[in-house]
Design a protein around this motif. Structure first.
Motif, mmCIF file in Angstrom:
data_model
loop_
_atom_site.group_PDB
_atom_site.id
_atom_site.type_symbol
_atom_site.label_atom_id
_atom_site.label_comp_id
_atom_site.label_asym_id
_atom_site.label_seq_id
_atom_site.Cartn_x
_atom_site.Cartn_y
_atom_site.Cartn_z
ATOM 1 N N LEU A 37 130.828 -38.750 -26.784
ATOM 2 C CA LEU A 37 131.693 -38.379 -27.970
ATOM 3 C C LEU A 37 132.078 -36.947 -27.570
ATOM 4 O O LEU A 37 131.054 -36.030 -26.900
ATOM 5 C CB LEU A 37 130.745 -38.530 -29.078
ATOM 6 N N TYR A 57 129.573 -30.619 -34.086
ATOM 7 C CA TYR A 57 128.153 -30.644 -33.332
ATOM 8 C C TYR A 57 128.863 -30.607 -31.713
ATOM 9 O O TYR A 57 128.397 -30.015 -30.913
ATOM 10 C CB TYR A 57 127.504 -31.730 -33.469
ATOM 11 N N PHE A 58 129.722 -31.635 -31.378
ATOM 12 C CA PHE A 58 129.678 -31.909 -30.165
ATOM 13 C C PHE A 58 130.694 -30.630 -29.398
ATOM 14 O O PHE A 58 130.599 -30.424 -28.441
ATOM 15 C CB PHE A 58 130.539 -33.309 -29.924
ATOM 16 N N HIS A 107 124.588 -38.451 -24.910
ATOM 17 C CA HIS A 107 124.638 -39.489 -25.855
ATOM 18 C C HIS A 107 125.220 -40.593 -24.889
ATOM 19 O O HIS A 107 125.236 -40.718 -23.724
ATOM 20 C CB HIS A 107 125.678 -39.138 -27.003
ATOM 21 N N ASP A 147 119.932 -37.053 -25.459
ATOM 22 C CA ASP A 147 120.121 -38.087 -26.568
ATOM 23 C C ASP A 147 120.418 -39.596 -26.211
ATOM 24 O O ASP A 147 121.133 -40.186 -26.907
ATOM 25 C CB ASP A 147 121.180 -37.720 -27.791
ATOM 26 N N GLN A 168 116.646 -33.311 -29.329
ATOM 27 C CA GLN A 168 116.289 -32.516 -30.277
ATOM 28 C C GLN A 168 114.991 -33.155 -31.142
ATOM 29 O O GLN A 168 114.885 -34.296 -30.955
ATOM 30 C CB GLN A 168 117.391 -32.374 -31.426
ATOM 31 N N PHE A 207 122.617 -45.250 -31.832
ATOM 32 C CA PHE A 207 122.498 -43.718 -31.306
ATOM 33 C C PHE A 207 120.940 -43.413 -31.359
ATOM 34 O O PHE A 207 120.493 -43.141 -32.482
ATOM 35 C CB PHE A 207 123.414 -42.950 -32.118
ATOM 36 N N PRO A 227 119.281 -40.370 -31.332
ATOM 37 C CA PRO A 227 119.019 -39.525 -32.465
ATOM 38 C C PRO A 227 119.084 -40.122 -33.980
ATOM 39 O O PRO A 227 117.972 -39.985 -34.480
ATOM 40 C CB PRO A 227 120.150 -38.288 -32.422
ATOM 41 N N LEU A 228 119.959 -40.868 -33.999
ATOM 42 C CA LEU A 228 119.962 -41.515 -35.581
ATOM 43 C C LEU A 228 118.757 -42.701 -35.497
ATOM 44 O O LEU A 228 118.461 -42.611 -36.698
ATOM 45 C CB LEU A 228 121.537 -42.164 -35.885
ATOM 46 N N ARG A 273 115.556 -40.616 -36.403
ATOM 47 C CA ARG A 273 115.562 -40.266 -37.662
ATOM 48 C C ARG A 273 115.369 -41.426 -38.707
ATOM 49 O O ARG A 273 114.893 -41.060 -39.739
ATOM 50 C CB ARG A 273 116.970 -39.236 -37.979
ATOM 51 N N VAL A 278 130.702 -44.242 -37.102
ATOM 52 C CA VAL A 278 130.939 -43.198 -36.124
ATOM 53 C C VAL A 278 132.039 -43.444 -35.321
ATOM 54 O O VAL A 278 132.300 -44.575 -34.599
ATOM 55 C CB VAL A 278 129.563 -42.980 -35.177
ATOM 56 N N PRO A 331 122.034 -37.733 -42.257
ATOM 57 C CA PRO A 331 121.359 -37.006 -41.251
ATOM 58 C C PRO A 331 122.190 -36.884 -40.114
ATOM 59 O O PRO A 331 121.718 -37.235 -38.967
ATOM 60 C CB PRO A 331 119.859 -37.692 -41.094
ATOM 61 N N TYR A 332 123.211 -36.463 -40.020
ATOM 62 C CA TYR A 332 124.214 -36.044 -39.096
ATOM 63 C C TYR A 332 125.382 -35.278 -39.744
ATOM 64 O O TYR A 332 126.042 -35.569 -41.016
ATOM 65 C CB TYR A 332 124.992 -37.282 -38.561
ATOM 66 N N ASP A 357 122.262 -30.917 -38.781
ATOM 67 C CA ASP A 357 123.088 -30.182 -38.025
ATOM 68 C C ASP A 357 123.689 -29.119 -38.811
ATOM 69 O O ASP A 357 123.727 -29.135 -40.149
ATOM 70 C CB ASP A 357 124.310 -31.267 -37.362
HETATM 71 C C1 SR1 Z 1 126.199 -40.056 -33.307
HETATM 72 S S1 SR1 Z 1 124.954 -39.141 -33.049
HETATM 73 C C2 SR1 Z 1 125.101 -37.686 -33.871
HETATM 74 C C3 SR1 Z 1 123.900 -36.802 -33.605
HETATM 75 O O1 SR1 Z 1 123.893 -36.564 -32.204
HETATM 76 C C4 SR1 Z 1 123.074 -35.198 -32.100
HETATM 77 O O2 SR1 Z 1 121.888 -35.396 -31.948
HETATM 78 C C5 SR1 Z 1 123.199 -34.393 -33.406
HETATM 79 O O3 SR1 Z 1 122.356 -33.822 -34.122
HETATM 80 C C6 SR1 Z 1 123.905 -35.427 -34.392
HETATM 81 O O4 SR1 Z 1 123.548 -35.504 -35.686
#
Ligand code: SR1
Length: 322
Positions: A24, A29-30, A79, A103, A116, A147, A149-150, A153, A176, A204-205, A231
């Motif tokens: 992405l 963020y990116f 990612h 990630d 993270q 994803f 990281p998600l 979380r 997304v 949480p994004y 973020d």
């Molecule tokens: C779609 S994943 C989005 C997350 O990737 C990174 O870890 C950022 O913290 C964001 O929340």
């Protein structure tokens, strides 16, 4: 501070090539993450060759195959879904190309896995939600599975619900894509209209939180519903601190710092130096009140207020001054 050692000869001519293979690239963020990676590449005198799948996993896998074929000196995978990137990661490892996976699970202990601290990110945001709600009430949750990281979380959210039986998840939404915030805003509006008892949104994004904030404001519910996100960016700080904003807390790293760490780790691997196979960047809890009280309007000011957001000791490169 002067660097402790001279750079390895390999880095002298500016010919070290590091491929950054992204899933992405759109969104605050990116963009910040890439700016940090590029700044670190410049500081290290390496060429950063960037590709993006633009959300298309097959395209990302192809870009990764090409980085392996082109014999990059190192590869950073940013990612992606494990099943689409792991086959090419295996080929990179077989070709002895050092690899850093951010990630995404690389599926091999030979790659460096950078993350993270996603459990802490969720814990910090949910701690704020619990403090504000007293641990009970209807909550709208924003999540998309797959994803890494998600998903991490989400593990914390699932545990949080078990530990706080007064918290009721009344709906789950999430998407997304290249316009995540506006898509989430549409979904959130529908979910809030169907669930008038909601008093908190766990998003949480930052693209989720921005979308949720838009929906709450458009429905005129900002005095009733609060948003707990993840973020941070300068634009996010603007959204959080504007008058009547429902976005009251976010747990975040500095994305540019994380991009810097990824490039440092890759450079260390190129230099044949030891790098921990698991690197983790910790977040800080940032509240609307804290931002307003300190009159913080940018990430630059935020990192001065929270020095822990800069992590020079994670993948420190001895030949570059911190
Ligand atoms: C779609 S994943 C989005 C997350 O990737 C990174 O870890 C950022 O913290 C964001 O929340």
């Amino acid at each position: 501070v002067a660097p402790a050692v001279a750079p390895p000869a390999t880095f002298a001519g500016g010919n070290v090539r590091i491929s950054l293979v992204r899933q992405l690239s759109s969104g605050d963020y990116f963009e910040q993450w890439l700016a940090g990676a590029q700044a670190e590449a410049k500081a290290l005198n390496v060429r950063l060759e960037v590709s993006s799948g633009d959300g298309n996993n097959d395209k990302q896998a192809l870009n990764l195959e090409q980085a392996v074929t082109a014999k990059s000196d190192a590869i950073i995978v940013d990612h992606g879904f494990a099943q689409t990137v792991q086959p090419a990661i295996k080929k990179a490892v077989a070709a002895r190309i050092p690899l850093v996976a951010f990630d995404v699970d690389p599926g091999t202990p030979q790659a460096v896995a950078l993350t993270q601290d996603d459990h802490q990110i969720a814990e910090q945001a949910l701690g704020a939600l619990k403090a504000d709600t007293g641990g009970s009430g209807e909550v709208l949750y924003v999540y998309v599975a797959g994803f890494a990281p998600l998903d991490r979380r989400d593990e914390t959210w699932e545990q949080f619900k078990k530990d706080n039986p007064g918290i009721e998840q009344v709906a789950r939404i999430g998407v997304v894509n290249s316009s995540t915030a506006s898509a989430v805003a549409d979904q959130a509006k529908a979910a809030l209209q169907a669930n008038p008892g909601v008093k908190a949104i766990f998003a949480p994004y930052d693209e989720f939180a921005k979308g949720a904030a838009l929906a709450v404001k458009e429905l005129g519910l900002a005095d009733k519903i609060k948003i707990y996100g993840a973020d941070v960016s300068t634009a996010d700080i603007g959204v959080m601190t504007e008058a009547g904003s429902p976005w009251v807390a976010t747990s975040a790293t500095d994305p540019a710092n994380v991009g810097r760490v990824a490039v440092r780790a890759a450079a260390l691997l190129v230099a044949g130096q030891d790098v921990d196979r698991a690197l983790t960047v910790p977040p800080a809890l940032i509240t609307q009140k804290g931002l307003r009280d300190a009159a913080i309007t940018s990430v630059e000011q935020l990192t001065r207020a929270f020095p822990s957001l800069t992590t020079p000791d994670v993948a420190r490169v001895p030949w570059v001054a911190p």
